[in-house]
Design an enzyme around this catalytic site. Structure first.
Site, PDB file in Angstrom:
ATOM      1  N   LYS A  78     132.510  43.039  50.671  1.00 25.02           N
ATOM      2  CA  LYS A  78     132.681  43.388  49.262  1.00 25.02           C
ATOM      3  C   LYS A  78     131.471  44.162  48.724  1.00 25.02           C
ATOM      4  O   LYS A  78     131.603  44.937  47.783  1.00 25.02           O
ATOM      5  CB  LYS A  78     132.885  42.141  48.405  1.00 25.02           C
ATOM      6  CG  LYS A  78     134.044  41.252  48.830  1.00 25.02           C
ATOM      7  CD  LYS A  78     135.381  41.914  48.598  1.00 25.02           C
ATOM      8  CE  LYS A  78     136.559  40.947  48.625  1.00 25.02           C
ATOM      9  NZ  LYS A  78     136.784  40.250  49.893  1.00 25.02           N
TER      10      LYS A  78
HETATM   11  C1  LIG Z   1     137.891  39.900  50.556  1.00 26.73           C
HETATM   12  C2  LIG Z   1     137.765  39.558  51.977  1.00 26.73           C
HETATM   13  C3  LIG Z   1     138.791  39.822  52.889  1.00 26.73           C
HETATM   14  C4  LIG Z   1     140.128  40.396  52.466  1.00 26.73           C
HETATM   15  O1  LIG Z   1     140.027  41.705  51.963  1.00 26.73           O
HETATM   16  P1  LIG Z   1     141.206  42.307  51.060  1.00 26.73           P
HETATM   17  O2  LIG Z   1     140.722  43.638  50.652  1.00 26.73           O
HETATM   18  O3  LIG Z   1     141.351  41.362  49.913  1.00 26.73           O
HETATM   19  O4  LIG Z   1     142.424  42.333  51.916  1.00 26.73           O
HETATM   20  C5  LIG Z   1     138.568  39.542  54.227  1.00 26.73           C
HETATM   21  N1  LIG Z   1     137.412  38.992  54.641  1.00 26.73           N
HETATM   22  C6  LIG Z   1     136.412  38.700  53.789  1.00 26.73           C
HETATM   23  C7  LIG Z   1     135.188  38.081  54.306  1.00 26.73           C
HETATM   24  C8  LIG Z   1     136.547  38.986  52.432  1.00 26.73           C
HETATM   25  O5  LIG Z   1     135.548  38.700  51.596  1.00 26.73           O
END
Ligand SMILES: *Cc1c(COP(=O)(O)O)cnc(C)c1O
Length: 463
Positions: free
Chosen positions: A112
């Site tokens: 993120k």
């Molecule tokens: C947010 C997240 C995901 C999923 O990503 P999306 O864009 O919501 O599909 C997978 N792994 C981790 C560690 C995340 O923080």
């Protein structure tokens, strides 16, 4: 560059408006009016370039003339200087044709950060000119909240309230959000699931009076700029492995479908992607959709990969819109219906087209744990539970002549309990999470009720 809503009932807006609005006023999601394209030569020229330069080139296509080119370059350079690895998102080879794309070298150890570090700087630059102070309300399944707090704490033109499902995220995830002393940050433990948190945020956006009173803004993965920022590492990874001269496959651990949709975006921009394997944990709405053609909400269950404990994958609406030939009336009907009935049958032709690119795989808890142990035994790498979900799906797909890149979305130190239980080995404490345990947490608690959250946010915003 103009942005239109997937539901067709909101006016087109420029990049700055799409950035700040998050959700479109008709309840749809913004997408670019047309896909910007790179030529094969332009993609080839990304080889060997610093990450921030590729980011400025890719994201710059979506910013258009909303900011000068030099500004975008400076923002990207600053954003990616916060990462601990000089390559920003390095790739590691695990097998002859299997690669790990490490997206966890940012300040809060999850992918993120890649988008959020850029997003906060774009906000700052865009708002500087307006004198507005926005109120960001953000629902998190664990990692978005920490990344957003880290990126926006102390921001001059934005305050941020984060809603997380109480007791359903890891302690390290929680502490990345709750240990910030800055007054422009509020953390709320909601007595409910992530889907409850997300539904509350959606209802805040649907309330025009409230939206105006607090100058509401959203940074969830439906925010277009986040998707755009995530398209960048598909380019850098693919080019490092020989694209555009050969196609590359990706396997993505999926929750809200933002990361996976970013791969689709890279493809629309000209990147040759051979296949996309979309991996979910037991919360398998997206995996089932690609297997059966029915996108149907299920019960959320808590897993060791909490960032994917989602049964409404918001960005799936963008893919649907593309798959039905950008028919906004069809998309509006389908997703308004989904809001009430919880299910969409993908039109036959759309489903057939999607299946040419996407496969869906659901991975249960036992398989996730077994994969953490297997990957350690086979390669010496400790992977986190989210990455293990994708790794399991990648191995199910079997050997192929096309390189397959597994997206590694979190550092194992962010999920130490799950990793130790599966592998018998505790991941080393990461320098970036070490101090979190000494700091005091600041948390407010609320029921899963939109009215209570509205009152709380009004007070927080002084509105
Ligand atoms: C947010 C997240 C995901 C999923 O990503 P999306 O864009 O919501 O599909 C997978 N792994 C981790 C560690 C995340 O923080």
């Amino acid at each position: 560059m103009r942005y239109i809503s997937t539901r067709g009932a909101a006016p087109a807006v420029g990049f700055a408006e799409a950035l700040l609005a998050g959700l479109a006023p008709d309840g749809g999601l913004y997408v670019p009016e047309t896909w910007p394209r790179f030529t094969s030569d332009e993609i080839a020229a990304f080889a060997g370039k610093p990450y921030a330069e590729v980011a400025a080139a890719v994201v710059g296509r979506f910013v258009g003339d909303a900011l000068p080119k030099g500004e975008v370059e400076r923002i990207a350079a600053e954003a990616y200087a916060t990462f601990a690895h000089p390559a920003v998102t390095p790739i590691t080879q695990l097998d002859s044709n299997l690669w790990l794309l490490e997206l966890f070298h940012g300040p809060t150890l999850a992918f993120k950060d890649v988008a959020m570090q850029l997003l906060a700087r774009l906000y700052d630059r865009v708002l500087e000119k307006t004198g507005r102070t926005l109120t960001i309300v953000c629902a998190t399944s664990g990692d978005t909240g920490g990344a957003a707090v880290e990126a926006f704490r102390g921001a001059k033109h934005a305050r941020i309230a984060v809603l997380f499902p109480e007791g359903r995220i890891s302690e390290v995830q929680r502490r990345f959000m709750t240990t910030t002393a800055e007054a422009n940050v509020a953390c709320v433990a909601v007595e409910g699931t992530f889907d409850d948190c997300q539904a509350i945020v959606k209802s805040l956006f649907a309330d025009e009076d409230f939206r105006t009173a607090v100058d509401l803004s959203g940074v969830n993965s439906i925010n277009w700029a986040r998707v755009a920022a995530q398209a960048v590492y598909y380019f850098t990874a693919a080019v490092a492995l020989g694209a555009p001269h050969r196609p590359i496959g990706f396997c993505i651990p999926t929750g809200n479908f933002g990361d996976a949709f970013a791969g689709y975006v890279a493809m629309q921009m000209g990147l040759p992607i051979a296949r996309m394997i979309v991996a979910t944990n037991s919360n398998d709405i997206v995996a089932r959709a690609f297997q059966t053609g029915r996108y149907e909400r299920g019960q959320v269950v808590a897993t060791q990969s909490p960032a994917m404990d989602i049964q409404v994958a918001s960005n799936f609406e963008r893919l649907y819109f593309e798959a039905v030939g950008r028919d906004a009336a069809d998309t509006a009907r389908a997703f308004e219906g989904f809001g009430k009935g919880g299910a969409i049958a993908l039109p036959t032709q759309a489903f057939a087209d999607l299946r040419k690119l996407f496969t869906g795989e659901a991975v249960d808890e036992a398989q996730t744990s077994a994969e953490m142990a297997a990957t350690l035994a086979e390669t010496g790498e400790i992977i986190d539970p989210h990455t293990a979900v994708a790794m399991t799906a990648a191995k199910r797909a079997g050997a192929s002549a096309t390189p397959l890149v597994v997206l590694s979305t979190a550092h194992p130190a962010k999920f130490p309990e799950a990793v130790e239980e599966a592998t018998g080995q505790a991941p080393a404490i990461h320098a970036r999470s070490k101090d979190l345990f000494k700091l005091t947490e600041k948390i407010d608690r609320l029921p899963a009720d939109a009215g209570a959250v509205k009152a709380y946010v009004r007070r927080f915003a002084g509105a």
